[in-house]
Design a protein around this motif. Structure first.
Motif, PDB file in Angstrom:
ATOM      1  N   SER A   2     -57.009  25.690 -13.620  1.00  0.00           N
ATOM      2  CA  SER A   2     -58.242  25.321 -12.930  1.00  0.00           C
ATOM      3  C   SER A   2     -59.431  26.092 -13.488  1.00  0.00           C
ATOM      4  CB  SER A   2     -58.104  25.587 -11.430  1.00  0.00           C
ATOM      5  OG  SER A   2     -58.152  26.974 -11.174  1.00  0.00           O
ATOM      6  N   GLY A   3     -60.608  25.623 -13.175  1.00  0.00           N
ATOM      7  CA  GLY A   3     -61.835  26.234 -13.670  1.00  0.00           C
ATOM      8  C   GLY A   3     -61.969  27.695 -13.294  1.00  0.00           C
ATOM      9  N   ALA A  30     -59.075  37.372  -6.964  1.00  0.00           N
ATOM     10  CA  ALA A  30     -58.270  38.069  -5.958  1.00  0.00           C
ATOM     11  C   ALA A  30     -58.245  37.283  -4.651  1.00  0.00           C
ATOM     12  CB  ALA A  30     -58.819  39.474  -5.734  1.00  0.00           C
ATOM     13  N   ALA A  31     -59.388  36.704  -4.273  1.00  0.00           N
ATOM     14  CA  ALA A  31     -59.449  35.890  -3.053  1.00  0.00           C
ATOM     15  C   ALA A  31     -58.589  34.639  -3.185  1.00  0.00           C
ATOM     16  CB  ALA A  31     -60.889  35.521  -2.738  1.00  0.00           C
ATOM     17  N   GLU A  32     -58.478  34.103  -4.389  1.00  0.00           N
ATOM     18  CA  GLU A  32     -57.615  32.934  -4.621  1.00  0.00           C
ATOM     19  C   GLU A  32     -56.136  33.305  -4.468  1.00  0.00           C
ATOM     20  OE1 GLU A  32     -58.003  29.571  -5.373  1.00  0.00           O
ATOM     21  OE2 GLU A  32     -60.075  29.882  -4.808  1.00  0.00           O
ATOM     22  N   GLU A  72     -66.327  32.388   0.235  1.00  0.00           N
ATOM     23  CA  GLU A  72     -66.576  31.528  -0.930  1.00  0.00           C
ATOM     24  C   GLU A  72     -65.357  30.670  -1.227  1.00  0.00           C
ATOM     25  OE1 GLU A  72     -68.268  29.749  -4.230  1.00  0.00           O
ATOM     26  OE2 GLU A  72     -69.256  30.984  -2.730  1.00  0.00           O
ATOM     27  N   ARG A  73     -64.184  31.262  -1.162  1.00  0.00           N
ATOM     28  CA  ARG A  73     -62.953  30.516  -1.415  1.00  0.00           C
ATOM     29  C   ARG A  73     -62.782  29.400  -0.400  1.00  0.00           C
ATOM     30  NH1 ARG A  73     -58.033  29.656   0.304  1.00  0.00           N
ATOM     31  NH2 ARG A  73     -56.456  29.192  -1.233  1.00  0.00           N
ATOM     32  N   ARG A  74     -63.002  29.711   0.882  1.00  0.00           N
ATOM     33  CA  ARG A  74     -62.870  28.688   1.937  1.00  0.00           C
ATOM     34  C   ARG A  74     -63.849  27.559   1.695  1.00  0.00           C
ATOM     35  NH1 ARG A  74     -62.211  33.213   5.595  1.00  0.00           N
ATOM     36  NH2 ARG A  74     -64.416  33.006   6.118  1.00  0.00           N
ATOM     37  N   THR A  75     -65.061  27.874   1.280  1.00  0.00           N
ATOM     38  CA  THR A  75     -66.081  26.852   1.011  1.00  0.00           C
ATOM     39  C   THR A  75     -65.638  25.931  -0.117  1.00  0.00           C
ATOM     40  OG1 THR A  75     -67.817  28.337   1.756  1.00  0.00           O
ATOM     41  CG2 THR A  75     -68.494  26.502   0.364  1.00  0.00           C
ATOM     42  N   ARG A  76     -65.081  26.482  -1.167  1.00  0.00           N
ATOM     43  CA  ARG A  76     -64.651  25.680  -2.319  1.00  0.00           C
ATOM     44  C   ARG A  76     -63.431  24.828  -2.015  1.00  0.00           C
ATOM     45  NH1 ARG A  76     -62.744  28.799  -6.237  1.00  0.00           N
ATOM     46  NH2 ARG A  76     -63.106  30.762  -5.217  1.00  0.00           N
TER      47      ARG A  76
END
Length: 78
Positions: A2-3, A30-32, A72-76
């Motif tokens: 992924s990107g 790390a959040a991913e 940010e992760r949740r938003t994406r």
């Protein structure tokens, strides 16, 4: 791949990014990873993100950075 992971890999292995961007990308990486590594059924915490950033990427991040990366992760992923 992924990107985000291409960007994380570049940030981790090259000098392509300045220090600020490198830190941001590794924090997002790390959040991913955090949800997959947290306890079953439990959402990832800011501490999980901090732990992964330190142990996977050698990056010491603050609580606010970890919380921002989680948001940010949740938003994406919506």
């Amino acid at each position: 791949m992924s990107g985000i992971w291409r960007q994380v890999l570049a940030a981790y292995t090259t000098d392509q990014h300045d220090e600020r961007d490198r830190e941001l990308l590794l924090t997002l990486g790390a959040a991913e990873l955090a949800p997959a590594r947290s306890s079953e059924g439990q959402p990832a915490t800011a501490e999980d993100v901090q732990h992964i950033a330190l142990h996977e990427f050698g990056l010491l991040i603050g609580d606010a950075q970890a919380r921002t990366a989680r948001r940010e992760r949740r938003t994406r992923h919506r």
